[in-house]
Structure formats: structure tokens, C-alpha cells
Design a protein around this motif. Structure first.
Motif, mmCIF file in Angstrom:
data_model
loop_
_atom_site.group_PDB
_atom_site.id
_atom_site.type_symbol
_atom_site.label_atom_id
_atom_site.label_comp_id
_atom_site.label_asym_id
_atom_site.label_seq_id
_atom_site.Cartn_x
_atom_site.Cartn_y
_atom_site.Cartn_z
ATOM 1 N N PRO A 143 0.815 -0.879 0.286
ATOM 2 C CA PRO A 143 0.283 0.139 0.031
ATOM 3 C C PRO A 143 0.795 1.181 0.408
ATOM 4 C CG PRO A 143 -1.122 -1.948 1.203
ATOM 5 C CD PRO A 143 0.589 -2.187 1.270
ATOM 6 N N GLN A 144 1.852 1.458 0.717
ATOM 7 C CA GLN A 144 2.862 2.469 0.716
ATOM 8 C C GLN A 144 3.286 2.922 -0.763
ATOM 9 O OE1 GLN A 144 2.120 4.242 4.001
ATOM 10 N NE2 GLN A 144 3.957 6.221 3.763
ATOM 11 N N GLY A 145 4.176 1.800 -0.881
ATOM 12 C CA GLY A 145 4.863 1.543 -1.854
ATOM 13 C C GLY A 145 3.979 2.143 -3.091
ATOM 14 N N ARG A 146 2.746 1.445 -3.589
ATOM 15 C CA ARG A 146 1.699 1.917 -4.485
ATOM 16 C C ARG A 146 1.456 2.987 -4.578
ATOM 17 N NH1 ARG A 146 -0.815 -2.879 -3.153
ATOM 18 N NH2 ARG A 146 -2.755 -1.280 -2.150
ATOM 19 N N GLY A 147 0.795 3.700 -3.210
ATOM 20 C CA GLY A 147 1.091 5.432 -2.942
ATOM 21 C C GLY A 147 1.930 6.003 -3.167
ATOM 22 N N LEU A 148 2.995 5.584 -3.052
ATOM 23 C CA LEU A 148 4.183 7.364 -3.319
ATOM 24 C C LEU A 148 4.246 6.678 -4.797
ATOM 25 C CD1 LEU A 148 6.595 6.623 -0.277
ATOM 26 C CD2 LEU A 148 5.443 8.136 -0.441
ATOM 27 N N ALA A 149 4.063 5.251 -5.312
ATOM 28 C CA ALA A 149 4.749 5.659 -6.907
ATOM 29 C C ALA A 149 3.908 6.148 -7.598
ATOM 30 C CB ALA A 149 4.516 3.619 -7.192
ATOM 31 N N ARG A 150 1.939 6.332 -7.152
ATOM 32 C CA ARG A 150 1.630 6.965 -7.898
ATOM 33 C C ARG A 150 1.606 8.520 -7.575
ATOM 34 N NH1 ARG A 150 -3.745 7.087 -9.468
ATOM 35 N NH2 ARG A 150 -3.925 4.619 -8.773
ATOM 36 N N ARG A 151 2.033 8.932 -6.774
ATOM 37 C CA ARG A 151 1.719 10.470 -7.209
ATOM 38 C C ARG A 151 2.995 11.088 -6.995
ATOM 39 N NH1 ARG A 151 -2.835 12.582 -4.865
ATOM 40 N NH2 ARG A 151 -4.214 11.142 -3.636
ATOM 41 N N PHE A 152 4.334 10.196 -7.643
ATOM 42 C CA PHE A 152 5.330 10.668 -7.769
ATOM 43 C C PHE A 152 5.574 10.148 -9.444
ATOM 44 C CE2 PHE A 152 7.814 9.003 -4.273
ATOM 45 C CZ PHE A 152 8.327 10.177 -3.599
ATOM 46 N N ALA A 153 4.278 9.331 -10.213
ATOM 47 C CA ALA A 153 4.385 8.907 -11.487
ATOM 48 C C ALA A 153 3.355 9.896 -11.331
ATOM 49 C CB ALA A 153 3.793 7.742 -11.657
ATOM 50 N N ALA A 154 1.931 10.665 -11.325
ATOM 51 C CA ALA A 154 1.744 11.785 -11.100
ATOM 52 C C ALA A 154 2.476 13.123 -11.610
ATOM 53 C CB ALA A 154 0.293 11.738 -10.165
ATOM 54 N N ALA A 155 2.972 13.243 -10.541
ATOM 55 C CA ALA A 155 3.827 14.490 -11.156
ATOM 56 C C ALA A 155 4.625 14.650 -12.544
ATOM 57 C CB ALA A 155 4.956 14.716 -10.031
ATOM 58 N N GLY A 156 5.087 13.011 -13.089
ATOM 59 C CA GLY A 156 5.658 13.619 -14.411
ATOM 60 C C GLY A 156 6.808 12.070 -14.207
ATOM 61 N N LEU A 157 7.364 12.274 -12.812
ATOM 62 C CA LEU A 157 8.543 10.830 -12.952
ATOM 63 C C LEU A 157 8.263 10.045 -13.514
ATOM 64 C CD1 LEU A 157 8.961 12.272 -9.240
ATOM 65 C CD2 LEU A 157 10.843 12.617 -11.107
ATOM 66 N N SER A 158 9.391 9.594 -13.873
ATOM 67 C CA SER A 158 9.566 7.262 -14.360
ATOM 68 C C SER A 158 9.647 7.289 -13.102
ATOM 69 C CB SER A 158 11.001 7.467 -15.506
ATOM 70 O OG SER A 158 10.559 8.624 -16.206
ATOM 71 N N VAL A 159 8.601 6.063 -12.659
ATOM 72 C CA VAL A 159 8.841 5.077 -11.717
ATOM 73 C C VAL A 159 9.261 3.718 -12.157
ATOM 74 C CG1 VAL A 159 7.233 4.785 -9.428
ATOM 75 C CG2 VAL A 159 7.140 6.853 -10.626
ATOM 76 N N VAL A 160 9.572 2.962 -11.368
ATOM 77 C CA VAL A 160 9.764 1.447 -11.743
ATOM 78 C C VAL A 160 9.144 0.692 -9.654
ATOM 79 C CG1 VAL A 160 11.796 -0.424 -11.943
ATOM 80 C CG2 VAL A 160 11.765 1.319 -12.402
ATOM 81 N N LEU A 161 8.760 0.587 -9.560
ATOM 82 C CA LEU A 161 7.856 -0.811 -8.623
ATOM 83 C C LEU A 161 8.347 -2.020 -8.745
ATOM 84 C CD1 LEU A 161 4.390 -0.757 -9.558
ATOM 85 C CD2 LEU A 161 5.523 0.735 -8.228
ATOM 86 N N GLY A 162 9.311 -2.260 -7.619
ATOM 87 C CA GLY A 162 9.994 -3.428 -7.448
ATOM 88 C C GLY A 162 8.904 -4.277 -6.316
ATOM 89 N N SER A 163 9.196 -5.710 -6.847
ATOM 90 C CA SER A 163 8.716 -6.645 -5.946
ATOM 91 C C SER A 163 9.173 -7.902 -5.902
ATOM 92 C CB SER A 163 7.098 -6.985 -6.648
ATOM 93 O OG SER A 163 6.477 -7.784 -5.483
ATOM 94 N N ARG A 164 8.963 -8.571 -5.019
ATOM 95 C CA ARG A 164 9.752 -9.966 -4.483
ATOM 96 C C ARG A 164 9.832 -10.566 -6.512
ATOM 97 N NH1 ARG A 164 6.132 -12.701 0.052
ATOM 98 N NH2 ARG A 164 5.035 -11.320 -1.067
ATOM 99 N N THR A 165 9.039 -10.667 -7.520
ATOM 100 C CA THR A 165 8.989 -11.111 -8.804
ATOM 101 C C THR A 165 8.818 -10.381 -9.439
ATOM 102 O OG1 THR A 165 6.427 -12.082 -8.463
ATOM 103 C CG2 THR A 165 8.532 -13.355 -7.224
ATOM 104 N N GLN A 166 9.588 -10.573 -10.972
ATOM 105 C CA GLN A 166 8.992 -9.666 -12.465
ATOM 106 C C GLN A 166 7.975 -8.911 -12.125
ATOM 107 O OE1 GLN A 166 8.202 -9.972 -15.395
ATOM 108 N NE2 GLN A 166 9.363 -7.388 -15.449
ATOM 109 N N GLU A 167 7.268 -10.009 -12.855
ATOM 110 C CA GLU A 167 5.888 -10.537 -12.717
ATOM 111 C C GLU A 167 5.081 -10.369 -11.869
ATOM 112 O OE1 GLU A 167 8.048 -14.284 -14.827
ATOM 113 O OE2 GLU A 167 7.884 -13.762 -12.508
#
Length: 227
Positions: free
Chosen positions: A20-44
Motif C-alpha cells: 500500500p505505501q509503495g503503491r501510493g508513493l509510486a502513484r504520486r511520483f508518476a502523477a507528477a511526471g516522474l519515471s517510476v519503477v515498481l519493485g517486488s519479490r518477483t518480476q511478474e
């Protein structure tokens, strides 16, 4: 809102970007125009979360891609650590090479929960932020984003999050950069709050905020006055 010069062309990686926290921060950064890469335990899992987030963003958003945590760490210029405390040290130990030379923003709160509610855990190094710097001697670690509500970050209907982000670190250039990063989220301001040795009380404050939010059914944050 245009990006500050310090963040032009910067890719933000979020380790633990499917929580939840990671998704939320990623949402806000991407919405601001930044390129964002989401990391997780698996690539899929990272790719699936990135595709879902990208589909929900409007025009003008930055690119959103997904990978495993190692791939995200390698791809990011600035890398946020937003993982559960239990796996914090082990994850970072495995990513020393990928994170070398980078600004690493530790957002982790070492907390426990029992019948009396949330409480701060003791950390051998002093705090999660200090542990990260000890594990990553070739990275510059900054503590930030500890006290921001994941619920508000994730909610696309919330257009402004009225809170300050307390930024902790020993290197002025890095803390200034993270303050700029906080400021791309509408309503948010990054405020320098001391060196890494002061991170414990900021991480621990999250337990107080959780307790207050439960009592008042709110999503409280922190505001610093007279700054």
C-alpha cells in the motif's frame, strides 16, 4: 506543476512497490511526471502492479514499469525502500551492488503490534535508516516518508495531502533532493529534521499516529510550524 531541476530526468525506484505505501508513493511520483519503477519479490508481480497503476493515471503522468526488487534497484537513480521491517536488512544486504553510489530513501518503520496497540521496536543500529546506512556503506541513505498515510496516497480522489515529510540525513545535497521529491506531491512539503542519528524518533512517531488515527478514525500526518 513542473518538476524541480534536481529531479529532471530522474527515475524513482520503489522497492516494495506493490504494498500500500509503495503503491501510493509510486502513484504520486508518476502523477507528477516522474519515471517510476515498481519493485517486488518477483518480476511478474512488479510488472502486473505497474500495468495496473499506469492504466489508472491521467495524461501527463510519467512512465511506470515493474520489475523484481533487484531490477528496480538497478534501474532507479533514487531508490525508496518501502518493505516490511522483518525483511529490511536481508533485502538490502542482497542489493549492495545495485544500490552503490545512489541515494537510498528509507521509509521503513520498525513497529510491533499487540493488544495494547502499536509500539516502536528497538533496533540495534538505532533505527531502520541507520541500519540501512550500515548495510549500504557505498550508498547515501536518507530517511523520509515515514508518517504519510498510505490510504491518502493511494486514493486518486485525494488531490492534496496536507502534511510535511520529515527528511533525515547527513549529506545536504541528498536531503535537499529528497525534500524536492516530497514536494512534487500536492500539499506535501519536505522539511529537514536532523541527521540519521535522529531517525529513530521519527520512525517511532508512526506508532503514535496509528494510535491517533484508530481513535479518531482519521489519516493524520505531521505539520511543522514556523518554518
Amino acid at each position: 506543476m513542473s518538476l524541480p531541476e534536481s529531479l529532471q530526468g530522474t527515475t524513482i525506484a520503489v522497492l516494495g512497490g506493490t504494498g500500500p505505501q509503495g503503491r501510493g508513493l509510486a502513484r504520486r511520483f508518476a502523477a507528477a511526471g516522474l519515471s517510476v519503477v515498481l519493485g517486488s519479490r518477483t518480476q511478474e508481480k512488479g510488472a502486473a502492479a505497474a500495468a495496473e497503476l499506469a492504466a489508472s493515471l491521467g495524461e501527463g503522468a510519467g512512465s511506470v514499469t515493474g520489475s523484481d526488487n533487484a531490477g528496480a534497484a538497478a534501474a532507479g537513480d533514487v531508490v525508496l525502500v518501502v518493505v516490511p521491517w522483518d525483511g529490511h536488512k536481508e533485502l538490502l544486504e542482497g542489493l549492495r551492488a545495485e544500490l552503490a553510489g545512489k541515494v537510498v530513501v528509507d521509509c521503513v518503520n520498525p513497529l510491533g503490534f499487540d493488544k495494547q496497540g502499536p509500539f516502536a521496536l528497538k533496533v540495534e543500529e538505532g533505527s531502520a535508516t541507520e541500519q540501512a546506512q550500515a548495510v549500504l556503506p557505498d550508498s547515501t541513505v536518507v530517511g523520509a516518508f515515514h508518517n504519510v498515510s498510505a490510504v491518502l496516497l493511494e486514493d486518486p480522489e485525494v488531490t492534496s495531502i496536507d502534511t510535511d515529510v520529515l527528511v533525515l540525513g547527513d549529506e545536504r545535497e541528498a536531503t535537499d533532493l529528497v525534500q524536492d521529491l516530497a514536494g512534487v506531491i500536492p500539499g506535501v512539503r519536505g522539511v529537514y529534521a536532523g541527521r540519521r542519528r535522529n531517525a529513530h524518533q521519527v520512525e517511532a512517531l508512526t506508532a503514535n499516529l496509528i494510535a491517533a488515527n484508530r481513535r479518531y478514525k482519521a489519516h493524520a500526518g505531521v505539520r511543522i510550524t514556523d518554518v
